[in-house]
Design an enzyme around this catalytic site. Structure first.
Site, PDB file in Angstrom:
ATOM      1  N   LYS A  77       0.838  -1.205   0.000  1.00  0.00           N
ATOM      2  CA  LYS A  77       0.000   0.000   0.000  1.00  0.00           C
ATOM      3  C   LYS A  77       0.870   1.251   0.000  1.00  0.00           C
ATOM      4  CE  LYS A  77      -3.832   2.027   2.699  1.00  0.00           C
ATOM      5  NZ  LYS A  77      -4.676   1.816   3.895  1.00  0.00           N
ATOM      6  N   SER A 157      -9.343   1.793   3.383  1.00  0.00           N
ATOM      7  CA  SER A 157      -8.546   2.528   2.419  1.00  0.00           C
ATOM      8  C   SER A 157      -7.534   1.670   1.681  1.00  0.00           C
ATOM      9  CB  SER A 157      -7.799   3.660   3.122  1.00  0.00           C
ATOM     10  OG  SER A 157      -6.867   3.141   4.064  1.00  0.00           O
ATOM     11  N   SER A 181     -10.005  -0.544   7.350  1.00  0.00           N
ATOM     12  CA  SER A 181      -9.337  -0.335   6.070  1.00  0.00           C
ATOM     13  C   SER A 181      -8.560  -1.530   5.541  1.00  0.00           C
ATOM     14  CB  SER A 181      -8.406   0.885   6.149  1.00  0.00           C
ATOM     15  OG  SER A 181      -9.167   2.062   6.157  1.00  0.00           O
TER      16      SER A 181
END
Length: 496
Positions: A77, A157, A181
């Site tokens: 990420k 996210s 997330s």
């Protein structure tokens, strides 16, 4: 690993082929070809922001063949620092954020034989900029698409990480979570996601929201692979006080799955957190039947999530966002980087056409005003007590259960940049584990009209290995068939 790629989607459709007997380097190259075919072209999932060149990936994978991870590929990420590329958190404000640093968890990953294949898209600033956002969108990476239905959302996210694993772009991926997330994108994209106990994995050199709740964690096709990745990245870090006890709780999480069983295990079923959707309830009921067949003892739990918990959590997130972001930005070596949250607000206003076209930055602006430390400290105590000692801990003790379960989320909604996210069904109890900092695993339990749904398993602090074992035991008896990604817009499946 080649068998995994072939299972995720028929490669022949996209003109791709894999060697009959692949080395780690060949596998890495095949993953890169898949990214080119499905992310850069074809349906253009926008899950990957940047990827390694083939020569580098091949060499690193083959060089790591004899290490524990054996050259397996991992996508990261883009709020976690890696030495090769900028770490942007999806924002143009950090487009030049080349620190040349590996976050400690990335250093551990490489030392264990993992290959960093690239960086994944995310909800910009980990979805904390504004309450009316569209999950999966960032100014750097655009809108991430769900491989199971490319007009549907990937949740935030860690949206790119979830979509990338579902699409077969790497062996596994790393996400981060403050509240939902990792687990939400894992559930909605039909993969395994594990949010560990806060403090098991270092947060140093990760763009922060909240030191009370932030953690990185693995996302993978199955529980065993998630456990392998967790073993590689877990451990104490002198620069992160929360990890002081991590080495005492780190084990070989994958090896610990051997013999995983639910026979005689008491499991609390969060009945009010099943939500109002009949289709999700039917799928969850099937999972409950699977658990009973595995020998679990199911205990119904009647529990209402306290409003004060969420209100106090928001106060905590606002205060810590301001202070923690300033600490992170102040550590950046590249000249000209923003230094405070106020700098980010100013940057977004100056670049409003690119950054603020679809939604604003109200939460950022609220955080600038969150300067009352006593109010913050009271809110943190309130939120933690309600989620941990008076929440998960009390529910487990009062009902004499080892785990709490519920559906993780409802099905993916249609992405809508104009109107933002729209959840449905009032489903899930993941906020308890997020606020308390306790482990939370989501495992696919089937789908609703082709849209994946996950099963959440939660427990107390440092019980990470137990949660993973419970997930593996469920996975072994799951009766629902998991639908592969379609890489097409959603359409109603034919009636039986």
């Amino acid at each position: 690993m080649s068998n995994l790629l072939a299972r995720v989607a028929p490669l022949a459709v996209f003109g791709l082929a894999l060697p009959a007997s692949a080395s780690p380097g060949d596998d890495a190259a095949a993953y890169l070809e898949r990214i080119k075919a499905l992310d850069d072209t074809g349906p253009q999932l926008n899950a990957v922001i940047v990827q390694a060149d083939e020569q580098t990936a091949r060499k690193e994978a083959d060089d790591a063949a004899n290490l524990p991870l054996g050259g397996r590929t991992v996508l990261v990420k883009d709020n976690i620092e890696t030495r090769e590329w900028p770490t942007t958190a999806g924002s143009l404000a950090l487009a030049g954020n080349r620190t040349g640093r590996d976050a400690p968890l990335i250093a551990r990953l490489r030392a264990a034989g993992g290959v960093v294949l690239g960086k994944t898209n995310l909800s910009e600033w980990a979805n904390i900029r504004d309450g009316n956002s569209t999950s999966g969108w960032s100014a750097v990476g655009g809108l991430t698409k769900n491989p199971h239905a490319i007009d549907r959302n990937t949740c935030g996210s860690s949206s790119g990480s979830g979509a990338a694993v579902a699409a077969g772009f790497a062996w596994a991926a790393l996400g981060t979570e403050t509240d939902g997330s990792i687990t939400c994108p894992a559930s909605i994209n039909g993969v395994v996601g594990f949010k560990p106990t806060v403090g098991l994995v270092s947060r140093t050199h990760i763009v922060p929201i909240s030191h009370s709740q932030d953690t990185a964690g693995p996302m993978a096709q199955n529980v065993h692979d998630a456990a392998m990745l967790l073993t590689a990245i877990a451990g104490s870090d002198p620069a992160d006080p929360a990890t002081e006890d991590a080495n005492e709780h780190k084990i070989d999480f994958a090896a610990a799955l051997k013999g995983a069983s639910l026979k005689g295990v008491r499991i609390g079923v969060m009945e009010k957190q099943i939500g109002t959707r009949k289709d999700v309830k039917a799928l969850f009921d099937r999972a409950l039947d699977d658990l009973k067949r595995a020998g679990a003892v199911l205990v119904p739990i009647d529990y209402d999530m306290p409003d004060k918990m969420g209100e106090a959590e928001f106060t905590v997130l606002l205060y810590e966002l301001r202070t923690d972001m300033q600490s992170y930005l102040g550590s950046l070596p590249e000249p000209g980087m923003p230094k405070t949250l106020a700098d980010l607000v100013a940057f977004n206003k100056a670049h409003a056409d690119q950054e603020l076209r679809w939604f604003g930055q109200r939460t950022f602006e609220q955080a600038l005003k969150a300067t009352d430390k006593p109010a913050y400290e009271k809110a943190r105590q309130t939120s933690f007590d309600l989620a941990g000692p008076q929440g998960i801990d009390k529910l487990m003790a009062d009902n004499k259960v080892a785990f709490l379960i519920a559906p993780t989320m409802g099905p993916a909604w249609t992405s809508d940049l104009v109107n933002g996210d729209h959840f449905s069904g009032n489903i899930g109890a993941g906020a308890l584990a997020a606020i308390a900092g306790y482990p939370h695993l989501t495992v696919p339990m089937g789908d609703v009209d082709g849209l994946p749904i996950g099963l959440s398993i939660m427990s107390g602090k440092w019980r990470d290995a137990d949660v993973l074992k419970a997930g593996a035991a469920y996975e072994a008896v799951r009766s629902a068939k998991l639908s592969p990604p379609s890489f097409e817009p959603w359409a109603p499946p034919p009636l039986d």
